[in-house]
Design a protein around this motif. Sequence first.
Motif: not given
Length: 265
Positions: A235-260
């Motif tokens: 069991d796991h949750n995997y998601q794909e989003f727009e973006g590359s290997h960059e800080w802009e992506y991680w700054q946005d999607h750390i929110k998903d981790t906090f909510l999880f």
Amino acid sequence: MSKFRTTEISNPEFESNNLRFITVKTSNLKGRGDICVFVPSGENLKNIPIITLLHGVYGSAWIWAHKAGVHFTAMKMMNEGSIQPMVIAMPSDGLWGDGSAYLPHNSFNFEKWIVEDVIEATIENIACTSSKSNLFISGLSMGGYGALRLGAKYANKYKGISGHSSITNIDQINLFVEESKANYKQDIKENEDVFAIMNQNKESLPAIRFDCGINDLLIEHNRALHHKLTEAKIDHNYQEFEGSHEWEYWQDHIKDTFLFFSDLC
């Protein structure tokens, strides 16, 4: 009594934006290690969760805060009530080469530094945490590898694990570092691979999520991990989003981790 020979902690008089800095001497690093800690405001907080948040190659303890403003993101979400108060412990990886990969190697135990020392140093020095605090681990790129691998290997320690743009096997470290891959070799080869460790511990794994940008150089490796986990009925949750290997992506999607993580508390 402290397990560390020496501990230095920042003076509250000079701290800002709820960030605190801890330096401890540990035998696992054969010297000192740094931890930047976000400590939420609030009265009567106790036993609150601890998130260990790991950086990628080239970085250090300061980078999540001062490249992505993760403490501001956390504060905003806590003030809005979308997540519970949580301490975020952001350690250095041990500062070996371009990145230690959070593995034991070259006579250093970068793995135990994370799963033992960082947690103990946080509990010793941050009053709103304790041995009763729920533990979570996350990270980006090399730090995502560390979080997914260590979270699975020490499955009974963590309640949830999350990775962003993660390396999934140590073979991929060569995409980022100049040091030879031979430095990272483990005596048991399965310890180098995220899926292998998850599969070994599939009966006791904590909750798992990970994501990757569709233009990230690691996207196919993350897709392959998702496919293997699905085939193995893990069991796991995997998601794909727009973006590359960059800080802009991680700054946005750390929110998903906090909510999880907050939902797991």
